[in-house]
Design a protein around this motif. Structure first.
Motif, PDB file in Angstrom:
ATOM      1  N   LEU A  70       9.611   7.125   8.058  1.00 24.06           N
ATOM      2  CA  LEU A  70       9.896   8.526   7.701  1.00 24.06           C
ATOM      3  C   LEU A  70      11.467   8.867   8.042  1.00 24.06           C
ATOM      4  CD1 LEU A  70       6.859  10.179   9.051  1.00 24.06           C
ATOM      5  CD2 LEU A  70       7.586  10.197   6.964  1.00 24.06           C
ATOM      6  N   GLY A 101       3.875   3.492   7.904  1.00 21.51           N
ATOM      7  CA  GLY A 101       4.281   4.631   7.323  1.00 21.51           C
ATOM      8  C   GLY A 101       5.234   5.541   8.356  1.00 21.51           C
ATOM      9  N   GLN A 102       4.737   5.726   9.452  1.00 22.34           N
ATOM     10  CA  GLN A 102       5.727   6.483  10.228  1.00 22.34           C
ATOM     11  C   GLN A 102       6.958   5.917  10.614  1.00 22.34           C
ATOM     12  OE1 GLN A 102       2.660   6.365  13.526  1.00 22.34           O
ATOM     13  NE2 GLN A 102       2.024   8.562  13.226  1.00 22.34           N
ATOM     14  N   GLU A 110       2.852   4.668  15.512  1.00 19.24           N
ATOM     15  CA  GLU A 110       1.412   3.933  15.332  1.00 19.24           C
ATOM     16  C   GLU A 110       1.203   3.116  14.114  1.00 19.24           C
ATOM     17  OE1 GLU A 110      -0.688   7.170  16.045  1.00 19.24           O
ATOM     18  OE2 GLU A 110      -1.053   7.068  18.130  1.00 19.24           O
ATOM     19  N   THR A 111       2.139   3.551  12.819  1.00 21.69           N
ATOM     20  CA  THR A 111       1.971   2.871  11.942  1.00 21.69           C
ATOM     21  C   THR A 111       3.219   2.577  10.993  1.00 21.69           C
ATOM     22  OG1 THR A 111       1.861   5.188  10.446  1.00 21.69           O
ATOM     23  CG2 THR A 111      -0.127   4.390  11.474  1.00 21.69           C
ATOM     24  N   MET A 143      11.322   0.049   2.551  1.00 23.87           N
ATOM     25  CA  MET A 143      10.307  -0.437   2.066  1.00 23.87           C
ATOM     26  C   MET A 143      10.520  -2.155   1.577  1.00 23.87           C
ATOM     27  SD  MET A 143       7.283   2.050   0.565  1.00 23.87           S
ATOM     28  CE  MET A 143       8.296   3.095  -0.543  1.00 23.87           C
ATOM     29  N   GLN A 165       0.739  -1.164   0.174  1.00 27.13           N
ATOM     30  CA  GLN A 165       0.021  -0.162  -0.057  1.00 27.13           C
ATOM     31  C   GLN A 165       0.805   1.214   0.057  1.00 27.13           C
ATOM     32  OE1 GLN A 165      -2.170   0.735   3.458  1.00 27.13           O
ATOM     33  NE2 GLN A 165      -3.420   2.404   2.442  1.00 27.13           N
ATOM     34  N   LEU A 166       1.893   1.214   0.793  1.00 31.89           N
ATOM     35  CA  LEU A 166       2.713   2.428   0.756  1.00 31.89           C
ATOM     36  C   LEU A 166       3.596   2.760  -0.369  1.00 31.89           C
ATOM     37  CD1 LEU A 166       4.425   1.782   4.573  1.00 31.89           C
ATOM     38  CD2 LEU A 166       3.294   3.769   3.899  1.00 31.89           C
TER      39      LEU A 166
END
Lengths: 409, 135
Positions: free
Chosen positions: A261, A257-258, A254-255, A276, A107-108
């Motif tokens: 970063l 994605g974070q 929490e995710t 990724m 998804q990312l």
């Protein structure tokens, strides 16, 4: 020369294969909240997994049988059934978390919601298990998992306050303004992430698949004692990157994605792409290991023919059970539940199941009937016993701490 | 006392001890909402930094959509919460605006707008910290 190459490849594979979604989530969450303040737990966990993986590898190499085959024989079917139920459920949840994690990584990369990718990811996993050779899967995914090292590079690139990081690493308790139960909740989840039960399930059964013998003892020991600690360093990299970027801002991770970063801030497109890719490889590798572990556990308990090398006709129930657990894991994640939440629950479940996995290993590793002169020495037993005490305390405390802290809120 | 009873007693003691400090662990609902919104504001700031460094748009968009969802949920929760939460609601709205502006700026590859939205997210995070400090 061939043995050196095998050793190098084995160690690199063990390093890359050490990290899974549990390690990623636990280390990032803890890094954002405590910096490197729980490094002592990670160190304890790595010592524990090294000790018990070495024992289970030795059991396989000497007896020629996987650990849980012997556990059933040694403890009897009733006790072994409790062992099977606990470890199987924890491993199934872990598998669901890995598949969900793979879907989130896609998804990312693509921008398309993760629920769309759950079934394709599960199906692709099954196809890989069906068509690709055991060693090839382990090597490709294990080596690709080394890409997670980008987080360590990001720490160096961001040039943090090294003294502050060292101070965090040397601290042994929560900061005065931090609630003690929450600190210990995260300590338990990190310990469980490092010592996830499937790791020894897979390690011992994989050893039997590769026909380890006494002459492989040295190589398997080196793989464990070099590979796992260096894998632990990759985990420290994830925690450290969160400590450097998220902790100073007072935010939580929490995710996934974070978690990515810091790699993006340090290296932009290349950093995020490598991170990724590393996550994808680690989680896919762990999904392979967990799905196989579920099949191994069931087949070894019920006495079915088993093994990835076995032709499906000869080991039909084993191959079918691997396919069924993948479907079950897909069903869990396809409900739309947050994969990070599944990971957190799976870590608590793993913590509870830890004694069911590790106590029998300690018992069999001391049994001369199976191991003869290769039973545990004094040092091995001392380490094993200390870790066992920690394992039991973590198992008892896991659920109360989860409830009381609202999963570390 | 059997081993099982002892284990159960230890587990119960731990549970009670942990429950006793639950309030210290989690704080009030408004504080939890503020902490979550603060995390999203700081996430937006970090995302702006990553965007300025050329990180992939797809990943940044996913991160920001997740933040947007969290802040929207927080605003809904604040609406349903009893008491006066005007200041916190206003800060959450500032955060939501910054996240949405940043999402648009990242999609447009507009560096100036990314910097502006990042600064707005930081200002919202500072406001939330000041709000928490007053409690």
């Amino acid at each position: 020369m061939k043995r050196i190459l095998m050793l190098t490849l084995g160690v690199l594979t063990a390093i890359g294969g050490f990290v899974d979604i549990g390690d990623i989530v636990a280390n990032a969450t803890i890094g954002a909240r405590y910096g490197l303040g729980l490094l002592w737990v990670l160190t304890l966990g790595v010592i524990g997994i090294c000790a018990f993986a070495e024992m289970s590898g030795r059991i396989v190499a000497v007896s020629g049988r996987p650990v849980f085959d012997l556990i059933r024989e040694r403890l009897g079917p009733r006790v072994a059934l409790v062992n099977l139920a606990g470890s199987f459920l924890a491993t199934l949840l872990t598998l669901a978390a890995q598949i969900g994690g793979v879907a989130v990584v896609i998804q990312l990369a693509s921008g398309i919601p993760h629920v769309v990718w759950v079934i394709p990811a599960g199906l692709a996993l099954w196809l890989v298990i069906w068509f690709v050779k055991f060693q090839r899967i382990e090597q490709v995914l294990g080596l690709s998992g080394l890409a997670v090292g980008v987080f360590g590079a990001a720490i160096w690139w961001l040039d943090p306050d090294w003294g502050a990081l060292a101070g965090q690493a040397l601290s042994l308790g929560p900061a005065p303004d931090e609630p003690v139960p929450t600190y210990f909740y995260y300590a338990v989840t990190l310990f469980a992430a490092t010592m996830t039960p499937y790791e020894v399930f897979f390690f011992s059964s994989g050893g039997a698949e590769e026909h380890w013998s006494r002459k492989d003892l040295g190589i398997q020991r080196a793989n464990v004692l070099l590979g796992f600690p260096l894998g632990g360093v990759l985990s420290v990299g994830i925690a450290g990157a969160a400590a450097v970027t998220l902790l100073p801002l007072g935010m939580d991770a929490e995710t996934l994605g974070q978690v990515l970063l810091p790699a993006g801030i340090a290296f932009g497109l290349a950093g995020m792409a490598v991170a990724m890719f590393g996550f994808f490889a680690c989680m896919t590798g762990a999904a392979f290991e967990t799905s196989m572990s579920c099949g191994y556990a069931l087949a070894q308990f019920f006495g079915w023919a088993w093994g990835k090398r076995e032709r499906p006709k000869r080991a039909a129930r084993f191959h079918m059970s691997v396919a069924v657990v993948i479907v079950a894991a897909i069903a869990i994640v396809q409900t739309g539940v947050d994969p990070v939440m599944v990971t957190e629950v799976s870590l608590v479940a793993s913590a509870v199941a830890l004694p069911l996995t590790y106590l029998p290993i300690l018992m069999v590793a001391n049994d001369r009937v199976y191991l003869g002169r290769h039973v545990n020495g004094r040092f091995g037993n001392a380490v094993g016993t200390v870790i066992m005490v920690v394992v039991v305390v973590a198992a008892i405390a896991a659920v109360p701490l989860m409830i009381a802290t609202g999963m570390g809120a | 006392m059997t081993v099982l009873t002892r284990v159960a007693a230890v587990a119960l003691t731990l549970l009670l001890a942990a429950c006793a400090s639950l309030a210290a662990s989690t704080g009030s609902t408004a504080e939890q909402v503020a902490a979550d919104v603060h995390t999203q504001a700081q996430t937006a700031y970090l995302t702006s930094e990553a965007a300025l460094n050329g990180s992939p748009k797809s990943a940044l968009r996913v991160v920001l959509e997740e933040s947007e969802r969290h802040v929207t949920d927080a605003l809904t929760e604040l609406e349903q919460l009893q008491g006066d939460h005007t200041e916190l609601t206003s800060l959450a709205e500032d955060t939501l605006r910054a996240v949405r502006d940043l999402k648009t700026a990242v999609a447009d590859d507009d560096r100036a707008a990314i910097e502006t939205a990042g600064a707005a997210a930081t200002a919202a995070a500072d406001g939330l910290e000041a709000w928490s400090a007053l409690l």
